[in-house]
Design an enzyme around this catalytic site. Structure first.
Site: not given
Ligand code: NAD
Length: 492
Positions: A184, A289, A390
């Site tokens: 979002e 990541c 992180e």
């Molecule tokens: P986030 O976990 O806040 O959000 C990711 C998704 O989950 C979004 O679509 C969000 O709407 C949803 N979401 C958020 N909180 C939620 C909840 N409580 N319950 C259900 N859904 C929820 O992550 P972000 O801040 O958007 O992305 C950054 C993170 O993603 C970093 O930790 C990064 O390392 C990780 N990441 C990992 C990889 C990988 O391949 N391992 C790749 C890219 C990013």
């Protein structure tokens, strides 16, 4: 067609059963340009009715799509590949405006996304599962892969143009229906991607988009019409999503956060290693990541390498993502910027040596942007917060170790296991790290260990929950189940 690139933009829409619809709950949030602090669009959150509509349309579309010859199924993907190529510059510009990263980074991520579309076009070969005549007396055995139904992917903010494409092309090429729930925080790229998908010729309901936050995600994970879920995001959410989807009997793969290490040995090309290390830690504002931010250096070259890193880091230009001179753009939100600042403060409090402080950076004309310049710590210790957690900002810490064994020990103590990089000129050291590193992606003399689309992408330990990873062949396994035919034709 031309994609709209100049904000402000209309509110983003869901794409359900081939139609654009406004998400119907009362909740939502502004989409904000991280460099200016200005609202550039608005994303409404989808209600459970919206999720129901998408799942029902997906189920209806699956009936015919799963029985469509594979050669026909990949035609819209070829079309989509060409549309993505043709509109790559517009997509990249939208991405910069809502994410804050540089144009070069945005184009790079789109290229990586397009590669996944290309790989999925090879599904007629990749989906074959094996046949063995005379597997037993007078018996032939054949394995066939079958698609399963409606899948979803929930994706993070940091690569909004690429990560949806780790999943979408494979899901539909294998004959499933697919629903994307993008972040979002920067949902407009997904909107533009779906404007191209709308052109590409998929039947209605095969590929759908629902916007939203936590409730929308939970609605998808709890919906009995969904067969499986892919998640990419932070570790706590990845773990929750994994558990919730699994408890609901779904296939699930959940990629989480990371804490990636670099090991630099005395035999390494130090200048090359310093350039790659700083780029890995700071490009995309460190919001990757695969960002390597714990740098473990053999003590004989620690001082020399530290000086090279400081030189490289100080030379980075922080600025607006669409300016050619910019190396590092804005961080996603003011809240995230202040979290990174808190982590820098914790490094100082816990006794690390602050060698380069990026907190005072100012970008002319973008006073309301979320900017931080590269920040470098020396003498970090394994138990410090900045070494364990992180950061997701342009911050890195250097640590001296006696030898490669100690470096591996420091690295493997991390709770995360996404990626690591080794810089060395010594094949024996490379072999040792290759055998002993507990990570999913390992670069040798490569600063950012990002696999091409025809290899899987995924980590270990708290960086990944599940078994099959994103991209490539793992996706074929995730999106299909195998039936084995055991055939005998006795003489009558
Ligand atoms: P986030 O976990 O806040 O959000 C990711 C998704 O989950 C979004 O679509 C969000 O709407 C949803 N979401 C958020 N909180 C939620 C909840 N409580 N319950 C259900 N859904 C929820 O992550 P972000 O801040 O958007 O992305 C950054 C993170 O993603 C970093 O930790 C990064 O390392 C990780 N990441 C990992 C990889 C990988 O391949 N391992 C790749 C890219 C990013």
């Amino acid at each position: 067609m031309t994609l709209e690139t100049t904000p402000p933009w209309d509110d983003v829409q869901n794409y359900i059963d081939g139609d654009w619809q406004a998400p119907s709950s009362d909740e939502g949030q502004d989409v904000v340009d991280p460099a200016t602090g200005e609202a550039i669009s608005y994303v409404g959150f989808s209600s459970s009715d919206d999720v129901d509509s998408a799942v029902s349309a997906g189920q209806a579309a699956f009936e015919e799509w799963s029985n469509t010859p594979v050669e026909e199924r990949i035609q819209p993907l070829f079309e989509l590949k060409q549309l993505l190529e043709d509109h790559q510059d517009e997509l990249a510009e939208v991405l910069v405006r809502e994410h804050g990263k540089t144009l070069a980074e945005a184009k790079g991520e789109l290229r990586r996304g397009i590669e996944n579309v290309e790989v999925a076009c090879g599904i007629p070969s990749m989906m074959q599962a094996g046949h063995l005549p005379n597997a037993a007396p007078d018996i032939d055995e054949t394995a066939i892969r079958k698609p399963l139904g409606v899948f979803t992917a929930i994706t993070p903010f940091n690569f909004p143009g690429m990560i949806p494409l780790w999943f979408l092309p494979y899901a539909v090429a294998t004959g499933n229906a697919f629903i994307l729930k993008p972040s979002e925080q920067d949902p407009v790229v997904a909107q533009r991607l779906f404007e191209l998908i709308d052109e590409a010729g998929f039947p209605d309901g095969v590929v759908q988009l629902v916007h939203g936050g936590v409730d929308t995600v939970n609605g998808l994970l709890d919906h009995e019409g969904i067969q499986g879920a892919s998640f990419v995001g932070s570790t706590p959410v990845a773990k929750t999503v994994y558990e919730r989807a699994a408890a609901n009997g779904k296939r699930v793969q959940a990629q989480g956060g990371a804490k990636n290490h670099v090991i630099v040995t005395e035999s390494a090309n130090l200048e090359f290693a310093a350039a790659k290390t700083v780029s890995s830690a700071c490009a995309c504002g460190g919001e990757r990541c695969l960002a390597n931010d714990v740098i473990v250096v053999e003590e004989g070259v620690y001082d020399e390498f530290t000086d090279l890193v400081l030189e490289e880091a100080a030379a980075q230009t922080v600025g607006y993502g669409l300016d050619d001179a910019t190396d590092i753009g804005a961080l996603i939100t003011p809240e995230h910027e202040s979290r990174v600042r808190d982590l820098i403060a914790s490094g100082v409090e816990e006794g690390a040596e602050l060698l380069l402080d990026g907190r005072d950076v100012e970008v002319d004309g973008y006073e309301d942007g979320n900017f931080l310049a590269p920040t470098v710590f020396g003498d970090v210790e394994p138990e410090m917060t900045i070494v364990r957690e992180e950061i997701f900002g342009p911050v890195l810490g250097l640590m001296a170790v006696e030898d490669v064994d100690e470096a591996i020990d420091v690295m493997n103590r991390s709770e995360f296991g996404n990626a690591a990089s080794l810089f060395t000129g010594d094949g024996a050291d490379a072999r040792k790290v290759r055998h002993e590193a507990d990570v999913g992606n390992l670069g040798v003399n490569a600063g950012t260990a990002a696999p091409m689309a025809f290899f899987h992408f995924g980590g270990r330990k708290d960086s990944f929950f599940g078994d099959l990873h994103a991209q490539g062949e793992d996706m074929i396994h995730f999106y299909t189940d195998k039936t084995i035919y055991i055939e005998r034709w006795p003489d009558s």
